[in-house]
Design a protein around this motif. Structure first.
Motif, PDB file in Angstrom:
ATOM      1  N   HIS A  15      -4.929   8.512   5.670  1.00 10.51           N
ATOM      2  CA  HIS A  15      -6.083   8.977   6.446  1.00 10.51           C
ATOM      3  C   HIS A  15      -6.692  10.223   5.791  1.00 10.51           C
ATOM      4  O   HIS A  15      -7.919  10.370   5.737  1.00 10.51           O
ATOM      5  CB  HIS A  15      -5.668   9.290   7.883  1.00 10.51           C
ATOM      6  CG  HIS A  15      -5.060   8.125   8.601  1.00 10.51           C
ATOM      7  ND1 HIS A  15      -4.425   8.245   9.815  1.00 10.51           N
ATOM      8  CD2 HIS A  15      -4.987   6.805   8.289  1.00 10.51           C
ATOM      9  CE1 HIS A  15      -3.986   7.066  10.202  1.00 10.51           C
ATOM     10  NE2 HIS A  15      -4.314   6.181   9.289  1.00 10.51           N
TER      11      HIS A  15
ATOM     12  N   ALA B 294      -8.852  13.407  10.418  1.00 13.59           N
ATOM     13  CA  ALA B 294      -7.607  12.851   9.889  1.00 13.59           C
ATOM     14  C   ALA B 294      -6.471  13.775  10.318  1.00 13.59           C
ATOM     15  O   ALA B 294      -6.711  14.876  10.818  1.00 13.59           O
ATOM     16  CB  ALA B 294      -7.655  12.742   8.367  1.00 13.59           C
TER      17      ALA B 294
ATOM     18  N   HIS C  52      -7.218   4.662  12.556  1.00 11.24           N
ATOM     19  CA  HIS C  52      -5.782   4.575  12.307  1.00 11.24           C
ATOM     20  C   HIS C  52      -5.510   3.235  11.669  1.00 11.24           C
ATOM     21  O   HIS C  52      -6.078   2.219  12.069  1.00 11.24           O
ATOM     22  CB  HIS C  52      -4.951   4.721  13.591  1.00 11.24           C
ATOM     23  CG  HIS C  52      -3.590   5.277  13.337  1.00 11.24           C
ATOM     24  ND1 HIS C  52      -2.622   4.587  12.627  1.00 11.24           N
ATOM     25  CD2 HIS C  52      -3.037   6.481  13.640  1.00 11.24           C
ATOM     26  CE1 HIS C  52      -1.529   5.336  12.543  1.00 11.24           C
ATOM     27  NE2 HIS C  52      -1.756   6.491  13.147  1.00 11.24           N
TER      28      HIS C  52
ATOM     29  N   HIS D 174      -0.638   8.972   7.721  1.00 13.34           N
ATOM     30  CA  HIS D 174      -1.538  10.120   7.759  1.00 13.34           C
ATOM     31  C   HIS D 174      -1.931  10.579   6.356  1.00 13.34           C
ATOM     32  O   HIS D 174      -3.010  11.147   6.166  1.00 13.34           O
ATOM     33  CB  HIS D 174      -0.901  11.275   8.539  1.00 13.34           C
ATOM     34  CG  HIS D 174      -0.722  10.976   9.992  1.00 13.34           C
ATOM     35  ND1 HIS D 174      -0.128  11.856  10.874  1.00 13.34           N
ATOM     36  CD2 HIS D 174      -1.068   9.897  10.734  1.00 13.34           C
ATOM     37  CE1 HIS D 174      -0.109  11.326  12.096  1.00 13.34           C
ATOM     38  NE2 HIS D 174      -0.671  10.131  12.022  1.00 13.34           N
TER      39      HIS D 174
END
Length: 382
Positions: free
Chosen positions: A104, A73, A160, A101
């Motif tokens: 993630h 990540a 993603h 992000h």
């Protein structure tokens, strides 16, 4: 792996906490500290910190020898002001987690909880929280760190989120999935003159006017095949804010984009030749530099097969989707060292696009992503 309702509430809260405090590439000090604190109760066998900058690698050991499986990540946010009424909107002016992000990281945090409750039977599972993805420098710094030799994955996986794809639907394919790209910075220098006598100087104005369409014309766009190329002019600056001076200096920034690294080499040669020829013809000196360099991201068939199996076993719908996509991703560098694959997890057909100032990661994806990765790890390591 089953994450409880309590797990999901805590993972969403963790994601939102990260969302409120974004940090830019190579500045992710507090983000890394938050990740490490969240991982601590899962009791990794080892944590490597400061990897390639502020990266973290959490290692979960199996009892028997076996392969090393790495899941990645990203830590960094974007230099974009968030426009949102969300209670967890960014509290840092000019910065936002507008690429997902934060989500993630929450997915890998869920995976960490599962691994903390039950270690792999063999081999090693490594959760990498990578710095500096957004500027393309992160993976290069991680693999250049001598401690990366201690990781040396046999497989590398990532995901993603992808707005425009139905929520929870996955796009996955073999071969190139993300384009190569790089920023090209062109600096032209001549000689200033009084604005009433421009002929006594050497101005870059006409060269800039020539280069903008000429650079764009180098990229034909079109289908994402081996011949795909695109050049996007992103910034132009000429002279200083003064009416009495004919300028001597100009800058052009352009993003070059191709499907493959080989195509990028050809496009760079063509672009630099064009710039040098135009500048020298007008008596200008020129400097060309490159930043934000991303290699293309290619999914290895062997790694894709493991993800497909996990998706099927978890009942997550998947197909090729619209892959490959134009956006770049530095995860491809890991594919130069081990079979690697990234899948794209739908954030919703009408969800705001990545890098938009009103983007927010859908918390519903945390459980899906964690399940798919956990199934992949279990299939490989038991």
């Amino acid at each position: 792996m089953i994450l409880s309702n309590e797990d999901m509430v805590e993972l969403a809260a963790f994601r939102r906490k990260l969302h409120r405090t974004p940090e830019l590439s190579r500045e992710e000090v507090q983000t890394a500290a938050e990740v490490r604190a969240f991982l601590a109760p899962t009791r990794p066998d080892r944590i490597i910190t400061g990897l390639g900058g502020h990266g973290i690698a959490a290692i979960y050991e199996g009892k028997a020898p076996g392969p090393t499986v790495m899941v990645r990540a990203e830590l960094d946010g974007l230099p974009i002001e968030e426009i949102s009424d969300l209670p967890h909107r960014s509290g840092v002016p000019g910065k936002g987690h507008l690429c997902g992000h934060d989500g993630h990281m929450a997915i890998l945090a869920g995976l960490a909880r599962a691994l903390g409750r039950r270690r792999p039977q063999r081999g090693r599972a490594i959760l990498l929280f990578q710095p500096a993805e957004e500027d393309g420098s992160g993976v290069a710094a991680v693999v250049a760190d001598p401690r990366f030799r201690e990781i040396s994955p046999d497989f590398a996986f990532a995901l993603h989120n992808l707005p425009g794809l139905p929520l929870g639907q996955v796009a996955l394919a073999e071969g190139p999935v993300n384009c190569a790209s790089r920023g090209m910075r062109i600096v032209l220098n001549g000689k200033t003159a009084h604005a009433s006598m421009p002929e006594t100087g050497i101005s870059p104005v006409n060269v800039v006017a020539e280069l903008m369409p000429a650079l764009t014309a180098l990229g034909r766009g079109g289908p994402l095949d081996k011949d795909f190329a695109m050049v996007t002019v992103t910034l132009v600056k000429i002279g200083e804010p003064a009416f009495g001076v004919a300028p001597a200096r100009a800058e052009i920034w352009a993003t070059l984009r191709t499907l493959t690294d080989a195509g990028m080499e050809d496009l760079c040669v063509s672009a630099e030749h064009l710039v040098l020829s135009a500048a020298r013809e007008k008596g200008l000196s020129v400097e060309v530099s490159h930043d934000d360099i991303f290699g293309h991201c290619e999914n290895a068939p062997e790694a894709v097969a493991h993800l497909r199996r996990a998706l099927d076993e978890e009942g997550v719908p998947h197909d090729k989707g619209n892959l490959p996509i134009r956006a770049s991703e530095d995860f491809g560098r890991f594919g130069q060292r081990a079979p690697a694959a990234m899948f794209f997890l739908g954030a919703g057909e009408n969800h705001p696009s990545l890098h938009n100032p009103n983007y927010d990661f859908p918390d519903d994806l945390i459980g899906i992503g964690a399940r798919v990765f956990m199934r992949t790890v279990r299939n490989l390591l038991g």
